[in-house]
Design a protein around this motif. Structure first.
Motif, PDB file in Angstrom:
ATOM      1  N   LEU B 169       0.477  -1.355   0.332  1.00  0.00           N
ATOM      2  CA  LEU B 169      -0.200   0.036   0.112  1.00  0.00           C
ATOM      3  C   LEU B 169       0.960   1.422  -0.030  1.00  0.00           C
ATOM      4  O   LEU B 169       2.556   1.481   0.327  1.00  0.00           O
ATOM      5  CB  LEU B 169      -0.948   0.240   1.006  1.00  0.00           C
ATOM      6  N   GLU B 170       0.167   2.188  -0.768  1.00  0.00           N
ATOM      7  CA  GLU B 170       1.064   3.968  -0.269  1.00  0.00           C
ATOM      8  C   GLU B 170      -0.056   4.409   0.065  1.00  0.00           C
ATOM      9  O   GLU B 170      -1.083   4.897  -0.684  1.00  0.00           O
ATOM     10  CB  GLU B 170       1.280   3.914  -1.937  1.00  0.00           C
ATOM     11  N   CYS B 171      -0.194   5.259   1.319  1.00  0.00           N
ATOM     12  CA  CYS B 171      -0.773   5.817   1.832  1.00  0.00           C
ATOM     13  C   CYS B 171      -0.316   7.340   1.926  1.00  0.00           C
ATOM     14  O   CYS B 171       0.473   7.458   2.812  1.00  0.00           O
ATOM     15  CB  CYS B 171      -1.571   5.819   3.544  1.00  0.00           C
ATOM     16  N   VAL B 172      -1.101   8.460   0.986  1.00  0.00           N
ATOM     17  CA  VAL B 172      -1.151  10.089   1.055  1.00  0.00           C
ATOM     18  C   VAL B 172      -1.851  10.385   2.386  1.00  0.00           C
ATOM     19  O   VAL B 172      -2.861  10.237   1.663  1.00  0.00           O
ATOM     20  CB  VAL B 172      -1.085   9.858   0.000  1.00  0.00           C
ATOM     21  N   ASP B 173      -1.386  10.887   2.526  1.00  0.00           N
ATOM     22  CA  ASP B 173      -2.477  11.575   3.894  1.00  0.00           C
ATOM     23  C   ASP B 173      -1.714  13.644   2.983  1.00  0.00           C
ATOM     24  O   ASP B 173      -1.166  14.456   3.544  1.00  0.00           O
ATOM     25  CB  ASP B 173      -2.456  11.722   5.273  1.00  0.00           C
ATOM     26  N   ARG B 174      -3.105  14.261   3.509  1.00  0.00           N
ATOM     27  CA  ARG B 174      -3.011  15.890   3.616  1.00  0.00           C
ATOM     28  C   ARG B 174      -3.761  16.546   4.348  1.00  0.00           C
ATOM     29  O   ARG B 174      -4.946  16.031   4.090  1.00  0.00           O
ATOM     30  CB  ARG B 174      -3.639  16.343   1.365  1.00  0.00           C
ATOM     31  N   ILE B 175      -3.308  17.474   5.067  1.00  0.00           N
ATOM     32  CA  ILE B 175      -4.126  17.929   6.317  1.00  0.00           C
ATOM     33  C   ILE B 175      -4.390  18.836   6.003  1.00  0.00           C
ATOM     34  O   ILE B 175      -2.989  20.212   5.896  1.00  0.00           O
ATOM     35  CB  ILE B 175      -4.031  17.636   7.639  1.00  0.00           C
ATOM     36  N   SER B 182       0.298  20.066   5.912  1.00  0.00           N
ATOM     37  CA  SER B 182       1.101  18.935   5.566  1.00  0.00           C
ATOM     38  C   SER B 182       0.967  17.802   4.798  1.00  0.00           C
ATOM     39  O   SER B 182       0.097  17.745   4.587  1.00  0.00           O
ATOM     40  CB  SER B 182       1.272  18.731   6.777  1.00  0.00           C
ATOM     41  N   ILE B 183       1.449  17.380   4.057  1.00  0.00           N
ATOM     42  CA  ILE B 183       1.399  15.774   2.952  1.00  0.00           C
ATOM     43  C   ILE B 183       2.265  15.476   3.404  1.00  0.00           C
ATOM     44  O   ILE B 183       3.509  15.530   3.539  1.00  0.00           O
ATOM     45  CB  ILE B 183       1.238  16.571   1.653  1.00  0.00           C
ATOM     46  N   THR B 184       2.011  13.954   4.147  1.00  0.00           N
ATOM     47  CA  THR B 184       3.138  12.965   4.444  1.00  0.00           C
ATOM     48  C   THR B 184       2.468  11.554   3.363  1.00  0.00           C
ATOM     49  O   THR B 184       1.370  11.861   2.902  1.00  0.00           O
ATOM     50  CB  THR B 184       2.624  12.611   5.147  1.00  0.00           C
ATOM     51  N   LYS B 185       3.476  10.706   3.517  1.00  0.00           N
ATOM     52  CA  LYS B 185       2.673   9.578   2.484  1.00  0.00           C
ATOM     53  C   LYS B 185       3.915   8.402   3.393  1.00  0.00           C
ATOM     54  O   LYS B 185       4.833   8.698   3.676  1.00  0.00           O
ATOM     55  CB  LYS B 185       3.951   9.627   1.332  1.00  0.00           C
ATOM     56  N   ILE B 186       2.825   7.119   3.586  1.00  0.00           N
ATOM     57  CA  ILE B 186       3.281   5.985   4.132  1.00  0.00           C
ATOM     58  C   ILE B 186       3.421   5.245   3.440  1.00  0.00           C
ATOM     59  O   ILE B 186       2.128   4.237   2.860  1.00  0.00           O
ATOM     60  CB  ILE B 186       2.737   5.279   5.333  1.00  0.00           C
ATOM     61  N   ASP B 187       4.275   4.288   2.735  1.00  0.00           N
ATOM     62  CA  ASP B 187       4.980   3.161   2.007  1.00  0.00           C
ATOM     63  C   ASP B 187       4.892   1.922   3.411  1.00  0.00           C
ATOM     64  O   ASP B 187       5.709   1.687   3.771  1.00  0.00           O
ATOM     65  CB  ASP B 187       5.850   3.194   0.776  1.00  0.00           C
ATOM     66  N   ILE B 212       7.671   2.168   6.173  1.00  0.00           N
ATOM     67  CA  ILE B 212       8.781   3.709   5.375  1.00  0.00           C
ATOM     68  C   ILE B 212       7.987   5.374   5.469  1.00  0.00           C
ATOM     69  O   ILE B 212       7.190   5.361   4.338  1.00  0.00           O
ATOM     70  CB  ILE B 212      10.087   3.957   4.384  1.00  0.00           C
ATOM     71  N   GLY B 213       7.987   6.227   5.837  1.00  0.00           N
ATOM     72  CA  GLY B 213       7.612   7.283   5.894  1.00  0.00           C
ATOM     73  C   GLY B 213       8.265   8.547   4.781  1.00  0.00           C
ATOM     74  O   GLY B 213       8.811   9.244   5.582  1.00  0.00           O
ATOM     75  N   TRP B 222       9.698  13.981  -2.023  1.00  0.00           N
ATOM     76  CA  TRP B 222       9.132  13.376  -1.148  1.00  0.00           C
ATOM     77  C   TRP B 222      10.560  13.355  -0.256  1.00  0.00           C
ATOM     78  O   TRP B 222      11.467  13.433  -0.940  1.00  0.00           O
ATOM     79  CB  TRP B 222       8.920  11.514  -0.849  1.00  0.00           C
ATOM     80  N   LYS B 223      10.347  13.822   0.856  1.00  0.00           N
ATOM     81  CA  LYS B 223      11.365  12.984   1.456  1.00  0.00           C
ATOM     82  C   LYS B 223      11.781  12.660   2.550  1.00  0.00           C
ATOM     83  O   LYS B 223      10.532  12.467   3.464  1.00  0.00           O
ATOM     84  CB  LYS B 223      11.970  15.134   1.715  1.00  0.00           C
ATOM     85  N   GLU B 224      12.614  11.295   2.924  1.00  0.00           N
ATOM     86  CA  GLU B 224      12.124  10.514   3.670  1.00  0.00           C
ATOM     87  C   GLU B 224      12.046  11.193   5.661  1.00  0.00           C
ATOM     88  O   GLU B 224      12.862  11.482   5.699  1.00  0.00           O
ATOM     89  CB  GLU B 224      13.256   9.736   4.073  1.00  0.00           C
ATOM     90  N   ILE B 225      10.871  10.402   6.301  1.00  0.00           N
ATOM     91  CA  ILE B 225      11.080  10.923   7.545  1.00  0.00           C
ATOM     92  C   ILE B 225      12.137  10.243   8.557  1.00  0.00           C
ATOM     93  O   ILE B 225      12.142  10.637   8.976  1.00  0.00           O
ATOM     94  CB  ILE B 225       9.208  11.357   7.498  1.00  0.00           C
ATOM     95  N   ARG B 226      12.461   8.991   8.736  1.00  0.00           N
ATOM     96  CA  ARG B 226      12.589   7.864   8.671  1.00  0.00           C
ATOM     97  C   ARG B 226      12.981   7.073   8.022  1.00  0.00           C
ATOM     98  O   ARG B 226      12.451   6.579   7.374  1.00  0.00           O
ATOM     99  CB  ARG B 226      12.793   7.902  10.310  1.00  0.00           C
ATOM    100  N   SER B 227      14.518   5.970   8.571  1.00  0.00           N
ATOM    101  CA  SER B 227      14.857   4.886   8.015  1.00  0.00           C
ATOM    102  C   SER B 227      13.371   3.934   8.417  1.00  0.00           C
ATOM    103  O   SER B 227      12.379   4.126   8.946  1.00  0.00           O
ATOM    104  CB  SER B 227      16.177   4.477   8.199  1.00  0.00           C
ATOM    105  N   LEU B 228      13.510   3.153   7.160  1.00  0.00           N
ATOM    106  CA  LEU B 228      12.724   1.978   6.759  1.00  0.00           C
ATOM    107  C   LEU B 228      12.437   1.175   7.868  1.00  0.00           C
ATOM    108  O   LEU B 228      13.314   1.129   8.858  1.00  0.00           O
ATOM    109  CB  LEU B 228      12.990   1.089   6.497  1.00  0.00           C
TER     110      LEU B 228
END
Lengths: 78, 334
Positions: B169-175, B182-187, B212-213, B222-228
């Motif tokens: 899954l790829e989950c994209v959130d826009r708030i 803020s737009i974030t994505k979690i794979d 990974i987010g 897209w910039k990685e928030i923290r490591s896998l």
């Protein structure tokens, strides 16, 4: 910051809607009818209140009032 | 896009929200949730409008569950009025009726002090509906946030979409909170064949699930928030809590992006809320959008390990509804 047991127990039990006596007797929070989502929510609030971060791998082990208290006390003491 | 439309119309009403929710679609996702809260603070009262719409691509049909709640808080900070909108469709079995849930909500909440520390407001199970709880608790925490910021008007809007990928899954959130975005994505990868459900529809085993987010940064990348992070679990509670713990890092980062330093509970990517969205999406991906399996996964997340239903929508029959849900009668269906 010092973690006072009475205050900690009142906070956790108040959040769960249970008495401290009930919580002290139970082996796990699950035994008191709490589900994983509720337990997670309370842990999140504890992290905020005591300014600590619970490690992902530890989250399932701190499953009773006493274990949670000991864990947070050790974290705060570090 | 509903977000821009609502943002531009400051004086929108419940009817406008209803209309907007009727028009939204899945936009290629397998699961989408749209939500928002509008707050207007006056000298003698506060008016709140909170909405949420869950959508899922089930058996190649778009299934939609909109929920809208209006709340009025009096000058003593107590709930004066609260109402669930008339077109509430329910999400599962026939016991999931707006008539009963609205009555329950009023019975429990009218006259209650509207503060996040009130145990009744915090209780995620007392209203017998997860969606209603999320709107009430989300509104309460957002009102507190607005008051701290000395704002008399507040608006939060969010869209969370889960897309099926080759391995997960790829989950994209826009708030957007009071104009800040803020737009974030979690794979979530390695999902297929690496999770195991039990007969109750709960995930009881997970191995090598890679999470990974990312955040969407100004230059359009897209910039990685923290490591896998790798999720391994051998029981349902371990799976639930570890998953929520891992994804909470991205929720906190999203808050920081919109200048919220503390934890905030009016977002759809707050662990317990996001868990519901993810569970639906994972169920759809794992079982090829099969309706029965999808419902079975919902059944799993809404039952305790010993089989007690946590929301009225998942009861097996009317007798079970009467047994577990105070005040419910068969008349509520008609």
């Amino acid at each position: 910051m010092k973690v006072d047991y009475k205050e900690f127990a009142e906070f956790v039990c108040g959040r769960y809607g249970i008495s401290i006596e009930e919580a002290e007797k139970a082996d796990t929070f699950m035994e008191l009818g709490m589900d994983s989502l509720s337990i997670y929510s309370v842990i999140g609030e504890i992290e905020e209140r005591y300014e600590v971060v619970v490690d992902t791998d530890d989250i399932t082990d701190i499953n009773s009032l006493n274990r949670l208290y000991q864990y947070i006390r050790n974290k705060v003491g570090k | 896009m509903i977000l821009e439309k609502i943002q531009a119309e400051e004086n929108f009403t419940e009817a406008d929200i209803e209309q907007a929710l009727e028009n939204i679609t899945l936009m290629g996702s397998c699961c989408t949730r749209i939500g928002g809260i509008k707050i207007c603070i006056y000298d003698d009262k506060t008016e709140i409008l909170a909405w949420q719409c869950n959508m899922a691509d089930v058996q190649d049909f778009d299934v939609k569950l909109p929920t809208i709640i209006s709340i009025e808080i009096n000058k003593d900070n107590k709930i004066e009025k609260i109402n669930l909108y008339k077109k509430f469709k329910g999400s599962q079995g026939i016991a999931c009726t707006g008539k009963y849930l609205n009555r329950r909500m009023r019975q429990i909440l009218l006259g209650e002090v509207f503060t996040p520390n009130n145990p009744v407001i915090k209780d995620s199970l007392i209203l017998f509906c997860r969606h209603i709880y999320e709107l009430v608790y989300g509104s309460c925490t957002f009102l507190e946030y607005c008051k701290k910021k000395e704002m008399t008007k507040g608006l939060v809007q969010e869209i969370t979409q889960a897309f099926s990928t080759e391995t997960g899954l790829e989950c994209v959130d826009r708030i957007i909170v009071n104009g800040k975005e803020s737009i974030t994505k979690i794979d979530i990868n390695n999902l297929i064949r690496n999770v195991k459900y039990n007969k109750q529809g709960k995930i009881v085993h997970a191995e090598n699930i890679e999470i990974i987010g990312y955040e969407w940064i100004l230059d359009g990348q897209w910039k990685e928030i923290r490591s896998l992070q790798v999720l391994e679990a051998n029981s349902n509670s371990e799976y639930v809590m570890k998953l929520m713990k891992i994804i909470s890092a991205y929720w906190i980062k999203s808050g920081k992006n919109i200048e919220i330093k503390e934890k905030f509970y009016f977002s759809q990517i707050w662990g317990p809320t996001f868990y519901g969205i993810l569970s639906q999406a994972i169920g759809l991906v794992m079982f090829n959008k099969n309706y029965a399996y999808f419902q079975h996964c919902i059944y799993g997340i809404q039952h305790t390990d010993d089989g007690r239903p946590l929301c009225i929508g998942v009861v097996d029959n009317i007798s079970e509804a009467e047994k577990y849900f105070e005040g419910f009668t068969v008349d509520d269906l008609y």
